[in-house]
Design an enzyme around this catalytic site. Structure first.
Site, PDB file in Angstrom:
ATOM      1  CB  THR A 240      -0.980   0.027   1.002  1.00 55.29           C
ATOM      2  OG1 THR A 240      -0.426  -0.143   2.172  1.00 55.29           O
ATOM      3  CG2 THR A 240      -1.292  -1.344   1.460  1.00 55.29           C
TER       4      THR A 240
ATOM      5  CE1 TYR B 197      14.857 -17.991   5.365  1.00 57.09           C
ATOM      6  CE2 TYR B 197      15.008 -15.248   7.076  1.00 57.09           C
ATOM      7  CZ  TYR B 197      14.280 -16.166   6.116  1.00 57.09           C
ATOM      8  OH  TYR B 197      12.811 -16.412   5.137  1.00 57.09           O
TER       9      TYR B 197
ATOM     10  CE  LYS C 203      11.853 -17.377   3.062  1.00 59.87           C
ATOM     11  NZ  LYS C 203      11.067 -16.388   2.878  1.00 59.87           N
TER      12      LYS C 203
ATOM     13  CG  ASP D  67       9.090 -18.528   5.394  1.00 56.26           C
ATOM     14  OD1 ASP D  67       7.852 -18.053   5.087  1.00 56.26           O
ATOM     15  OD2 ASP D  67       9.678 -17.377   5.916  1.00 56.26           O
TER      16      ASP D  67
ATOM     17  CG  ASN E 299       7.837 -16.744   1.685  1.00 54.65           C
ATOM     18  OD1 ASN E 299       9.224 -17.111   1.415  1.00 54.65           O
ATOM     19  ND2 ASN E 299       7.835 -16.052   2.258  1.00 54.65           N
TER      20      ASN E 299
ATOM     21  CG  HIS F 284      10.770 -10.785   8.107  1.00 56.80           C
ATOM     22  ND1 HIS F 284      10.093  -9.612   6.981  1.00 56.80           N
ATOM     23  CD2 HIS F 284      10.492 -11.982   6.966  1.00 56.80           C
ATOM     24  CE1 HIS F 284      10.897 -10.122   5.681  1.00 56.80           C
ATOM     25  NE2 HIS F 284      11.453 -11.077   6.082  1.00 56.80           N
ATOM     26  CB  SER F 285      15.844 -11.250   8.414  1.00 54.01           C
ATOM     27  OG  SER F 285      16.639 -10.824   7.357  1.00 54.01           O
TER      28      SER F 285
END
Lengths: 446, 446
Positions: free
Chosen positions: B106, B151, B198, B226, B228, B342-343
């Site tokens: 947005t 990560y 990920k 994750d 996504n 989060h990164s």
């Protein structure tokens, strides 16, 4: 620059209070407050103010000891440190909160009420040390003056005969004409343009008449009515229906989140049904405000999920300080609930603190409450002033106020001289002096 | 002390990024970041960092101009000032956020993503001016070190042949054994004790196998997966059921609040039904975490009311800075939702900023994410280090980092030399270099 706290001073005081009426009774002639001073290694003193009843003082003393050698900038640490102070459970359970109608009473809330006095004192000291006003420590003001509303009370001309007290010049207000006259004085003296009437004192019809008289005398001025939860849901709905077109909001008509949620839901239902029948323009009931059913972070989830309130009136004293007040404002913003500020009897230190934090809250759309005009005594060298109903935001370092040690000593001596009967605010006991049979009415009273 | 902002410098750069895979494609060999410098009248420079794609740069330039002559302490004013900067609507609507899987896009979120870089720079400058670390400007640290998780990414050994890039030494990871080997390296190099993979890259069964292999190789270590938002509700439930006993949480298994709420509700329903049948000890499903369906304050109400997520992963870049991150943490606390971080691809300035704010959040119970180990290049004179998986909280004034101007110039020159193809992060386009027919898969992919 050394920001280490080397001394903390606690000074309980008694300050004059006029015979203001509420649903539990009447204000005592003197009310307790606690003045907190935090001194840094560099000799900078910051001041704060909070409730002065014994239960707060009991917590403040061990808390103060724990702050020595800590950094005055360690504001997050105030909360973890407070958690280490044991709360006497007899202060928490089974005890009616007689004084301030301050909502639920929990150990955490007692702790936060104490923390807030120290947090403000630390912010004042930190601001002075850094050369920054308190609002800058909160991210900076977004307005140059904060609007307050006139806080109207039903009151007697004098405290009961024979009671030691300071005389006030406001006169009596026990009917619509008296309330309007009081509002006129408020407007004349301070320039207020919105009015809040403390209700729950007389039967609802009389208070409706008083609000109608205000609406007639001050057309276009925002009006509020706050019976401190004294009404049933049915009475709340009746008053809301009768005053819907003149009230900015209705504050705590009924007690507790379930009752407030019911009032809110039924007003919305009625508005929907009226709109279905073609009464299109009518708004969805009167917004409900609270400083009684949402007074802790723990109460927010239920109240917001149930849409029980549309305005939360924050009181930085029991929410835990100015930074917590900003967090509350962020939560309200996120859930589409408005925020403004509640007031209990307070002095200029707290008015300055309220003004600093209020100046930093972007979406503050309702004038804040303040008892300050009722307090003829203060501990400052110079009283804060209202102009056009507003207090200017001070850009001097810290809060921008200065303690008057003579005044502080005088008010503390009054506390020392008291036999203990005034050290706990107790509006019910104060009422019994005039009316020996008085007990705080059961809720709902009407 | 003069806190007036007299200069703002914006330096877009391109930094090396390994070929890390996600459901949309693969990281480009170089990724854009924007380095923000704010200079005060006293010559103090504060640094910040945010997304560097053109749409952010377009907003940052006019915003920077508006900050000249403002106070570096006026952090609340950053938001009102940002609101004055027009956002090109073509940047908002109809454009897939290809790079960061950063949730909804947005105008407000674009503005906040820009504000955050300036807010951190202002906090750094303010801290340096006042002699206080950034965490003290946020009320003070409540811990001395912040825990991060490793990560893990599926990755190729190299970027596609013929593509200009920096070589990394992590090797390939395209199966369970590769993932475990990568985790071993992470643990050996940085001491991480929790791991996030990920996912959304390979069919769910392969990723389930990878997480199981991690659980076997690192018993007792918290694990996260994750994808996504790549999975359907049914697939999410299947993976949750299969990995329920080893996952700390499952991050964005399905896309959007309604789907997440359904996964959450059905897991709870299944747990209730199992408990009714005597399977007492089983926990109520795997907690769901998100950095995709709750990425703005506007998305919180629906998600929390529906109990769609149990952990919000804040990213100070798009939440609007460190102070907004603290507000988000307060909201989460109030609604019984956990918070962590989060990164996205970031450099040391942002890692320092994350560490400062994380050190001030009392109830941070999950290790934060960080891409930093993947970034071989930085703009600092000295890289931040992980010890035992933690970054020590710096007590030096400001962020405690120093810009290396030679490195900054080198990385900026790379940005200047680019023909424009790498200035927008585009994982889909990067994948097409290896697989000309590639398009980002429709969701749910599985």
């Amino acid at each position: 620059m050394n920001l280490t706290i080397t001394d903390v001073r606690l000074t309980p005081i008694l300050v004059a209070d006029p015979p203001l009426l509420n649903t539990q009774g009447v204000h005592q002639p003197y009310t307790p407050r606690l003045i907190v001073e935090v001194v840094t290694a560099d000799g900078i003193t910051g001041v704060g103010e909070t409730y002065g009843d014994t239960k707060y003082l009991e917590l403040a003393r061990p808390f103060a000891e724990k702050l020595i050698d800590r950094q005055v900038s360690d504001l997050n640490g105030l909360f973890t440190t407070a958690d280490e102070v044991a709360v006497d459970q007899s202060r928490v359970f089974g005890q009616v909160d007689v004084g301030g109608l301050r909502g639920v009473q929990t150990a955490d809330k007692l702790r936060l009420s104490v923390v807030s006095g120290f947090e403000v004192a630390c912010l004042d000291a930190l601001g002075k040390a850094l050369g920054l006003p308190v609002h800058a420590l909160l991210g900076g003001k977004v307005r140059d003056a904060v609007e307050y509303s006139a806080y109207l009370f039903y009151k007697w001309a004098d405290h009961p005969e024979g009671v030691a007290c300071e005389k006030d010049d406001w006169g009596a207000a026990v009917d619509p004409a008296g309330v309007v006259e009081q509002a006129r004085l408020f407007k004349e003296r301070y320039g207020f343009t919105s009015f809040k009437l403390k209700g729950g004192v007389f039967p609802p019809d009389e208070e409706i008449a008083a609000v109608r008289a205000l609406a007639e005398a001050f057309p276009g001025h925002p009006l509020r009515l706050d019976p401190n939860g004294a009404w049933s849901v049915e009475t709340s709905l009746k008053v809301a229906a009768e005053l819907g077109n003149v009230l900015e909001y209705l504050e705590d008509p009924a007690l507790g989140t379930p009752a407030m949620a019911e009032v809110s839901a039924r007003m919305k239902g009625a508005a929907r049904s009226a709109s279905d029948k073609g009464g299109g323009g009518r708004r969805a009931g009167v917004p409900l405000a609270t400083n009684m059913c949402v007074t802790t972070f723990g109460e927010i989830k239920e109240a917001f999920t149930k849409d029980a309130v549309q305005v939360v009136l924050s009181d930085h004293h029991y929410w835990g300080g100015l930074r917590n007040t900003r967090q509350l404002a962020a939560i309200c913003r996120t859930f589409g609930v408005a925020v403004s500020m509640h007031s209990n009897t307070h002095l200029g230190i707290s008015l300055a603190a309220m003004t600093h934090v209020a100046s930093t809250v972007p979406d503050l759309h309702h004038a804040c409450d303040s008892h300050y005009p009722w307090q003829s005594e203060d501990v400052l060298t110079e009283r804060l002033t209202f102009e056009g109903g507003k207090v200017a935001v001070c850009d001097a370092p810290g809060l921008g106020v200065e303690l008057d040690r003579d005044k502080l000593r005088f008010l503390h001596q009054r506390w020392l001289d008291d036999d203990g009967s005034l050290r706990e605010r107790d509006d019910e006991a104060a009422m019994r002096v005039a009316d020996p049979g008085w007990v705080t009415p059961a809720v709902p009273r009407w």
